[in-house]
Motif scaffolding. Structure first.
Motif, PDB file in Angstrom:
ATOM      1  N   ASN A 378      47.987 -71.297 -66.725  1.00 33.67           N
ATOM      2  CA  ASN A 378      48.778 -72.524 -66.613  1.00 33.67           C
ATOM      3  C   ASN A 378      48.166 -73.492 -65.601  1.00 33.67           C
ATOM      4  N   VAL A 379      47.906 -74.711 -66.066  1.00 36.39           N
ATOM      5  CA  VAL A 379      47.517 -75.813 -65.194  1.00 36.39           C
ATOM      6  C   VAL A 379      48.469 -76.959 -65.543  1.00 36.39           C
ATOM      7  N   TYR A 380      49.482 -77.158 -64.719  1.00 35.52           N
ATOM      8  CA  TYR A 380      50.537 -78.114 -65.036  1.00 35.52           C
ATOM      9  C   TYR A 380      50.103 -79.539 -64.702  1.00 35.52           C
ATOM     10  N   MET A 381      50.274 -80.413 -65.680  1.00 41.22           N
ATOM     11  CA  MET A 381      49.915 -81.815 -65.543  1.00 41.22           C
ATOM     12  C   MET A 381      51.151 -82.678 -65.798  1.00 41.22           C
ATOM     13  N   LYS A 382      51.019 -83.944 -65.520  1.00 41.65           N
ATOM     14  CA  LYS A 382      52.102 -84.893 -65.784  1.00 41.65           C
ATOM     15  C   LYS A 382      51.506 -86.190 -66.299  1.00 41.65           C
ATOM     16  N   GLY A 416      44.306 -93.861 -76.965  1.00 40.51           N
ATOM     17  CA  GLY A 416      45.605 -93.732 -77.612  1.00 40.51           C
ATOM     18  C   GLY A 416      46.441 -92.587 -77.091  1.00 40.51           C
ATOM     19  N   GLN A 417      45.800 -91.619 -76.409  1.00 41.82           N
ATOM     20  CA  GLN A 417      46.547 -90.523 -75.803  1.00 41.82           C
ATOM     21  C   GLN A 417      47.096 -90.942 -74.444  1.00 41.82           C
ATOM     22  N   ILE A 418      48.074 -90.200 -73.951  1.00 43.10           N
ATOM     23  CA  ILE A 418      48.630 -90.485 -72.632  1.00 43.10           C
ATOM     24  C   ILE A 418      47.712 -89.908 -71.557  1.00 43.10           C
ATOM     25  N   ALA A 419      47.347 -90.692 -70.580  1.00 40.41           N
ATOM     26  CA  ALA A 419      46.527 -90.218 -69.470  1.00 40.41           C
ATOM     27  C   ALA A 419      47.309 -89.200 -68.646  1.00 40.41           C
ATOM     28  N   GLN A 420      46.628 -88.142 -68.228  1.00 43.79           N
ATOM     29  CA  GLN A 420      47.268 -87.057 -67.491  1.00 43.79           C
ATOM     30  C   GLN A 420      46.693 -86.960 -66.080  1.00 43.79           C
ATOM     31  N   GLU A 421      47.512 -86.445 -65.166  1.00 39.87           N
ATOM     32  CA  GLU A 421      47.058 -86.160 -63.819  1.00 39.87           C
ATOM     33  C   GLU A 421      47.784 -84.922 -63.305  1.00 39.87           C
ATOM     34  N   ALA A 422      47.191 -84.268 -62.306  1.00 41.71           N
ATOM     35  CA  ALA A 422      47.773 -83.041 -61.774  1.00 41.71           C
ATOM     36  C   ALA A 422      49.068 -83.343 -61.032  1.00 41.71           C
ATOM     37  N   ILE A 423      50.005 -82.398 -61.106  1.00 38.77           N
ATOM     38  CA  ILE A 423      51.231 -82.555 -60.336  1.00 38.77           C
ATOM     39  C   ILE A 423      50.911 -82.419 -58.851  1.00 38.77           C
ATOM     40  N   THR A 424      51.755 -82.972 -58.005  1.00 39.18           N
ATOM     41  CA  THR A 424      51.532 -82.989 -56.557  1.00 39.18           C
ATOM     42  C   THR A 424      52.559 -82.104 -55.858  1.00 39.18           C
ATOM     43  N   GLN A 425      52.403 -81.997 -54.548  1.00 39.78           N
ATOM     44  CA  GLN A 425      53.358 -81.213 -53.759  1.00 39.78           C
ATOM     45  C   GLN A 425      54.758 -81.815 -53.826  1.00 39.78           C
ATOM     46  N   GLU A 426      54.832 -83.122 -53.989  1.00 39.99           N
ATOM     47  CA  GLU A 426      56.147 -83.747 -54.123  1.00 39.99           C
ATOM     48  C   GLU A 426      56.854 -83.289 -55.399  1.00 39.99           C
ATOM     49  N   ASP A 427      56.076 -83.024 -56.441  1.00 43.26           N
ATOM     50  CA  ASP A 427      56.661 -82.611 -57.720  1.00 43.26           C
ATOM     51  C   ASP A 427      57.215 -81.196 -57.675  1.00 43.26           C
ATOM     52  N   VAL A 428      56.707 -80.374 -56.758  1.00 42.60           N
ATOM     53  CA  VAL A 428      57.136 -78.968 -56.713  1.00 42.60           C
ATOM     54  C   VAL A 428      57.971 -78.668 -55.475  1.00 42.60           C
ATOM     55  N   PHE A 429      58.379 -79.706 -54.759  1.00 42.25           N
ATOM     56  CA  PHE A 429      59.145 -79.501 -53.529  1.00 42.25           C
ATOM     57  C   PHE A 429      60.441 -78.734 -53.814  1.00 42.25           C
ATOM     58  N   LEU A 430      60.617 -77.621 -53.102  1.00 44.37           N
ATOM     59  CA  LEU A 430      61.792 -76.745 -53.211  1.00 44.37           C
ATOM     60  C   LEU A 430      61.908 -76.055 -54.575  1.00 44.37           C
ATOM     61  N   ARG A 431      60.836 -76.030 -55.327  1.00 36.95           N
ATOM     62  CA  ARG A 431      60.866 -75.268 -56.580  1.00 36.95           C
ATOM     63  C   ARG A 431      60.658 -73.784 -56.290  1.00 36.95           C
ATOM     64  N   GLN A 432      61.249 -72.935 -57.114  1.00 41.30           N
ATOM     65  CA  GLN A 432      61.114 -71.500 -56.938  1.00 41.30           C
ATOM     66  C   GLN A 432      60.205 -70.871 -57.995  1.00 41.30           C
ATOM     67  N   TYR A 434      57.377 -72.286 -59.641  1.00 43.92           N
ATOM     68  CA  TYR A 434      55.955 -72.547 -59.439  1.00 43.92           C
ATOM     69  C   TYR A 434      55.807 -73.523 -58.283  1.00 43.92           C
ATOM     70  N   THR A 435      54.653 -73.466 -57.602  1.00 49.03           N
ATOM     71  CA  THR A 435      54.475 -74.255 -56.387  1.00 49.03           C
ATOM     72  C   THR A 435      53.219 -75.118 -56.401  1.00 49.03           C
ATOM     73  N   ARG A 436      52.471 -75.127 -57.516  1.00 47.24           N
ATOM     74  CA  ARG A 436      51.235 -75.903 -57.566  1.00 47.24           C
ATOM     75  C   ARG A 436      50.870 -76.186 -59.008  1.00 47.24           C
ATOM     76  N   SER A 437      49.872 -77.034 -59.173  1.00 49.18           N
ATOM     77  CA  SER A 437      49.433 -77.411 -60.511  1.00 49.18           C
ATOM     78  C   SER A 437      48.601 -76.308 -61.165  1.00 49.18           C
ATOM     79  N   ASP A 438      47.571 -75.828 -60.469  1.00 52.31           N
ATOM     80  CA  ASP A 438      46.639 -74.854 -61.031  1.00 52.31           C
ATOM     81  C   ASP A 438      47.101 -73.440 -60.683  1.00 52.31           C
ATOM     82  N   ASN A 439      47.523 -72.698 -61.697  1.00 48.06           N
ATOM     83  CA  ASN A 439      48.036 -71.352 -61.487  1.00 48.06           C
ATOM     84  C   ASN A 439      47.135 -70.268 -62.075  1.00 48.06           C
ATOM     85  N   ARG A 440      45.886 -70.610 -62.332  1.00 43.80           N
ATOM     86  CA  ARG A 440      44.983 -69.624 -62.910  1.00 43.80           C
ATOM     87  C   ARG A 440      44.743 -68.450 -61.961  1.00 43.80           C
TER      88      ARG A 440
END
Length: 555
Positions: A378-382, A416-432, A434-440
């Motif tokens: 899993n590599v989570y993008m937004k 024509g595709q949607i541009a993607q970028e990695a999620i940040t620490q703000e996106d995972v704040f207080l999450r239980q 997952y805590t980062r974008s790259d989970n490999r």
């Protein structure tokens, strides 16, 4: 007035029936009345729109349903090779769909043809798109073998059209799956009247393409914003009120299918072993060593007794038996559907070609962390949001490319595709969860999970040399200040492994493999940017909704 007993009884029954229907009507309100608020759903005058008539997901082209369940993932017998990278674990896989066969040369050439028409290699902005998607036909060459016939003909000659495509690396397989998603959903929307008929052929260009995710985010941006192609309702026929709203097909319509993708390792192994047809002792694994029943590779049926059930190497120098008795009917790969399917209706889940799966390789499957839909990679993008607050679309000027280890250029996204970028620490704040974008590297290879490591990071903020759990070679490909490409080979003799975050699992035996590798539990790995003449792939699709079509549980 006097009423006899019979008349009174009839009156009571009539009142009871009338009251019952009234009560039920008020309680349920019908399928178009909200059970939460009592408001009308799908009202033509406005309000919440929802497809209350949706029944179940229809399989996409080429797919068959695989009902999910629990199974023993890994090898249950002793491993004579002593790899010990497939220790048995109990896993549960959700229902999904999988390609009936491997992706064939014809299927992949359709993809290449589309790329060449839409993004002409003669144009500077697109010169690397088509070339980057081409399979490596030189994988057939051997320093001590004559294989030029396959090098020159295997991909494009009609004689091999129904053979599985090879020479495709993992990255190319992923991009094909994305392209297939868009083309299938584009065709579905055209059939339902949400897109102008034949626009996918006559009106498509580099500046006017269809992307599923872009359509869902903003339908009006599809096909370059051409409103003559993207309709606001079925066949562009709307009432005045609907015209003001703009009714497009969205996820709530149930028309758009989930994405085509590579199957996870757990999904592939579960689908290959096909326990759906096994009702004997030890249900979850039984005595199934191969995708078929029994302990042997030969057919036991009277009509074809002795014939091999898969295409594999039967001994040194024996790829297909003797003339007149070619018991597997192939020397290299074979046409798809040459051999019987397994109990899920899937062909060639053993032999012919091995197949890429989605997972990053690690020697151990971590069932302590997760035993439900296991997947490492899993590599989570937004979506990348522009200044206008809307998702940004990729343009000809913002296409991103990767330079692979062998120097080939591979596109990462298309106009024509949607541009993607990695999620940040703000996106995972207080999450239980997952805590980062790259989970490999999660629980394996990263600082948090390493048993022994020294504190201290590099200047770039990454891991120092003695913090890397997997000491794999570090080859480098890049460009200098003049734009000239350079390649640096890592000559170190201190490297101890080839495992890193860019090696992927491939499953199943191939025409080059002995019978040992036909066991679905076997697992091997290969760099994701390299290709061979014995690895192909097939696509999968998640199933939304119930596990199966049955209304009650089966005992």
């Amino acid at each position: 007035m006097r009423i006899n007993k019979m008349t009174a009884l009839k009156l009571v029954v009539a009142l009871a029936i009338t009251f019952g229907f009234t009560a039920c009507s008020k309680k349920s309100g019908g399928s178009n009345t909200s059970t939460a608020t009592g408001w009308r759903i799908n009202d033509k005058k406005g309000g919440f729109q929802h497809n209350s008539r949706y029944k179940q997901q229809e399989p996409g082209p080429g797919l068959v349903e695989v009902e999910g369940g629990t199974f023993t993932m890994g090898r249950v017998a002793d491993d004579v090779m002593h790899d010990w990278n497939n220790t048995p674990t109990q896993q549960h896989v959700q229902s999904f769909y999988m390609d009936e066969t491997e992706v064939t040369n014809v299927m992949y050439m359709e993809y290449l043809d589309w790329l060449k028409r839409v993004y002409p290699p003669s144009e500077e902005n697109y010169k690397n798109i088509y070339v980057g998607a081409l399979p490596d036909t030189l994988v057939w060459r051997s320093a001590l073998g004559y294989n030029e016939t396959m090098t020159n003909n295997y991909l494009r000659h009609p004689a091999y059209g129904n053979y599985p495509v090879v020479g495709v690396n993992w990255i190319q397989a992923v991009e094909f799956s994305k392209w297939r998603t868009d083309r299938v959903n584009e065709a579905l929307l055209e059939q339902e009247g949400y897109i102008k008929r034949d626009a996918k052929v006559t009106d498509v260009s580099a500046e006017s393409t269809f992307s599923t995710e872009a359509y869902l985010e903003s339908p009006s941006k599809s096909y370059g914003g051409n409103e003559e192609i993207v309709y606001k309702g079925r066949n562009n026929k709307l009432s005045g009120d609907e015209e003001a709203k703009g009714v497009y097909a969205q996820r709530t319509s149930g028309l758009i299918l989930p994405e085509y993708r590579l199957p996870t390792e757990a999904e592939w192994e579960y689908a290959a072993i096909a326990l759906v047809g096994n009702r004997e002792y030890n249900l979850y694994r039984g005595n199934k060593k191969y995708p078929w029943k029994g302990q042997y590779t030969r057919n036991s049926r009277r009509q074809s007794k002795g014939d091999q059930l898969a295409n594999f190497k039967q001994g040194k120098g024996d790829y297909g038996g003797i003339a007149g008795w070619s018991d597997d009917n192939a020397d290299i790969t074979a046409p798809v559907k040459t051999y019987p399917p397994n109990d899920f209706g899937l062909y060639d889940m053993a032999g012919n070609v091995a197949e890429w799966v989605a997972d990053v390789y690690r020697p151990i499957v971590d069932d302590e962390a997760n035993d439900f839909n296991y997947y490492r990679g899993n590599v989570y993008m937004k979506n990348k949001i522009g200044d206008d607050g809307r998702a940004e679309l990729v343009t000809a000027e913002t296409i991103e490319y990767d330079t692979l280890a062998n120097g080939r250029i591979q596109y990462r996204n298309l106009p024509g595709q949607i541009a993607q970028e990695a999620i940040t620490q703000e996106d995972v704040f207080l999450r239980q969860n997952y805590t980062r974008s790259d989970n490999r590297d999660y629980r394996d290879g990263d600082v948090q999970s390493s048993r022994f490591y020294n504190y201290g990071a590099t200047d770039e903020g990454g891991l120092s040399e003695n913090q890397r759990m997997y000491d794999s070679p570090k080859h480098e490909v890049g460009s200098d200040s003049l734009g000239e490409m350079y390649k640096k080979w890592d000559p170190s003799s201190a490297r101890t492994t080839l495992i890193n975050d860019n090696v992927r699992v491939y499953k199943g035996g191939s025409w080059r493999d002995r019978a040992y590798w036909l066991d679905p539990a076997q697992r091997r790995y290969f760099p994701q940017d390299m290709a061979t003449d014995y690895i192909g792939f097939r696509c999968a699709m998640s199933k939304v909704g119930p596990k199966n079509g049955r209304k009650t549980a089966r005992n």
